[in-house]
Design a protein around this motif. Structure first.
Motif, PDB file in Angstrom:
ATOM      1  N   GLN A  16       0.832  -1.204   0.000  1.00 37.51           N
ATOM      2  CA  GLN A  16       0.000   0.000   0.000  1.00 37.51           C
ATOM      3  C   GLN A  16       0.869   1.258   0.000  1.00 37.51           C
ATOM      4  O   GLN A  16       1.748   1.432   0.818  1.00 37.51           O
ATOM      5  CB  GLN A  16      -0.957   0.056   1.180  1.00 37.51           C
ATOM      6  N   GLU A 104      -9.218   5.521   0.123  1.00 40.33           N
ATOM      7  CA  GLU A 104      -8.421   4.356  -0.267  1.00 40.33           C
ATOM      8  C   GLU A 104      -8.872   3.982  -1.675  1.00 40.33           C
ATOM      9  O   GLU A 104     -10.071   3.822  -1.920  1.00 40.33           O
ATOM     10  CB  GLU A 104      -8.657   3.187   0.687  1.00 40.33           C
ATOM     11  N   ARG A 106      -8.616   1.228  -4.675  1.00 38.28           N
ATOM     12  CA  ARG A 106      -8.216  -0.158  -4.975  1.00 38.28           C
ATOM     13  C   ARG A 106      -8.217  -0.383  -6.479  1.00 38.28           C
ATOM     14  O   ARG A 106      -9.149   0.045  -7.170  1.00 38.28           O
ATOM     15  CB  ARG A 106      -9.169  -1.151  -4.317  1.00 38.28           C
ATOM     16  N   SER A 122      -3.624  -1.303  -3.412  1.00 39.53           N
ATOM     17  CA  SER A 122      -4.386  -0.167  -2.913  1.00 39.53           C
ATOM     18  C   SER A 122      -3.447   0.994  -2.622  1.00 39.53           C
ATOM     19  O   SER A 122      -2.255   0.804  -2.393  1.00 39.53           O
ATOM     20  CB  SER A 122      -5.201  -0.552  -1.686  1.00 39.53           C
TER      21      SER A 122
END
Ligand code: GDP
Length: 449
Positions: A16, A104, A106, A122
């Protein structure tokens, strides 16, 4: 959960990324509309209009979700409320203070190896909205009070004809020595009114910027800062203001840069060129000066004092001419060229910069429909929208945009009158944009691969 699935989740966490984007521009430039529309594009379920945003165009985008902000002391950008306003055909309230919003995102990677390592990738996107007026305070850090006061006084002297400026100068000249709480408060208030009046005249590089956009500092003694006549270089009022200048730089300007600005990875600077053209030659010249001053802050080479002081890490800067929907499409290129020309210096010097820059003409929320009218000289493109002042439907040709900075003589012969329309919804009861997908591709495309 089986071991490969656990490994995939672990891989996901490791992978991430975190990116912080700052959105700024002088008041009215379109920051609120831009963030609302950008976040809407990233979080909506409906098929987004994003032909130039690779991750969406290639069908790899899974979705975006709002997340709690890490810094709970800062205001949260009121995305949901703003979106509701736009969908009801109204403009949301403009930026007054710093605020943040976290998402966030994705997506599926385009790389086979990364796809094998985790189900999806992500990225944590932190958006910070702040008034451009605050950024214009930065040069104060490299100045002494004497330089600052001379410069700020010269701006006042050039605007003596403005009643609020004349009122401040009269109150100041009545006594340039006396310091007491009532008098400094009164002079601060009068100077604030003078700054506001100058801003209405199109004057932009106004300091201290916080006096124009005080946010949580409204009424704070830290904002008691105003210029003196440069003929006065000693005395109790001079010493008081010298101290105030130092305190303002140390306690207002420096923390803002250290806590927020220096932590940004990418930056968007919105520019309302059409509004400045409407306001006349002085307004456009002021906009260019303010813009060059803003752009200066992204030209930090390793040797600049700014680079040494704040160690910023901004790697991409997008300059965007907002409200392009107020033009017929043939004029979009002119708007782009005008902004490029206004920025000529920073772009020309791009090879010396540490960050990559891009210039776009865009619209966060389209407010007009394109049409055609028959004229004696043939069909002519026109726009139809609901006027902001009375909601009436209006059809007009908004006019041409000059491709370079027009001279004062051009303004004397020609009045620019770009309209102000209310947001318009499309057939699916959604708002539309122009080139937000290109903005996203520049800002995030390299991270969402
Ligand atoms: P801020 O002060 O930078 O937050 O500016 P806002 O986003 O509040 O925008 C100020 C005003 O500009 C709005 O109230 C609208 O009138 C206008 N505006 C902003 N974005 C757009 C746009 O994409 N298209 C059009 N036509 N007008 C816009």
């Amino acid at each position: 959960m089986d071991v490969p699935a656990k490994a995939k989740i672990f891989g996901q966490r490791l992978l991430q990324q975190h990116v912080r984007i700052g959105i700024t521009g002088l008041s009215g430039a379109g920051k609120t509309a831009f963030i609302t529309s950008l976040v809407n594009l990233l979080t909506q379920d409906a098929e987004p209009q994003a032909a130039f945003f690779d991750v969406m165009q290639q069908g790899r985008f899974i979705g975006g979700q709002l997340q709690p902000n890490a810094n709970l002391q800062l205001a949260r950008f009121p995305f949901e409320f703003n979106l509701q306003q736009i969908l009801q055909g109204r403009w949301p309230a403009s930026t007054e203070q710093i605020s943040q919003l976290t998402l966030e995102l994705r997506y599926h990677s385009g790389h086979v190896l990364r796809r094998r390592l985790s189900q999806y990738q992500s990225i944590r996107l932190e958006i910070t909205d702040y008034p451009g007026e605050w950024l214009l305070d930065l040069p104060m850090l490299s100045q002494e009070f004497a330089d600052w006061t001379a410069q700020a006084y010269a701006a006042l002297a050039a605007n003596q004809h403005v009643p609020a400026v004349a009122a401040y100068l009269a109150a100041l000249h009545s006594d340039q020595q006396a310091v007491d709480a009532l008098r400094t408060r009164m002079l601060t208030d009068l100077y604030q009114q003078a700054l506001r009046a100058m801003k209405q005249q199109g004057w932009l590089a106004l300091q201290p910027g916080r006096l124009l956009r005080p946010a949580e500092l409204a009424g704070s003694p830290l904002l008691e800062l105003f210029p003196l006549d440069p003929a006065i270089a000693v005395g109790p009022l001079y010493s008081f203001l010298q101290q105030q200048f130092k305190a303002y730089c140390q306690q207002v300007v420096t923390p803002f840069y250290q806590q927020y600005f220096a932590g940004l990875d990418r930056q968007v600077i919105l520019v309302d060129c059409l509004g400045a053209l409407n306001d006349g030659f002085a307004a456009l010249t002021q906009l260019q000066q303010a813009l060059l001053q803003l752009a200066e802050q992204f030209r930090y080479g390793p040797d600049s004092w700014f680079g040494r002081l704040f160690k910023p890490r901004i790697s991409k800067v997008l300059f965007a001419a907002s409200k392009a929907d107020l033009l017929t499409p043939d004029q979009h290129r002119n708007l782009l060229l005008l902004l490029q020309q206004m920025l000529r210096q920073p772009l020309y010097q791009q090879q010396y910069q540490l960050c990559q820059t891009e210039v776009l003409a865009l619209a966060s929320v389209v407010s007009a429909q394109l049409g055609q009218v028959q004229t004696a000289s043939g069909p002519q493109a026109c726009l139809q929208g609901r006027l902001q002042q009375n909601g009436e439907l209006c059809t007009l040709y908004p006019g041409d945009v000059p491709i370079s900075m027009p001279s004062e003589a051009i303004f004397a012969q020609h009045r620019f009158e770009f309209p102000k329309f209310l947001p318009m919804l499309n057939g699916k009861q959604q708002s539309s944009h122009l080139r937000l997908d290109q903005a996203l591709q520049f800002l995030l495309g390299d991270l969402l691969q």
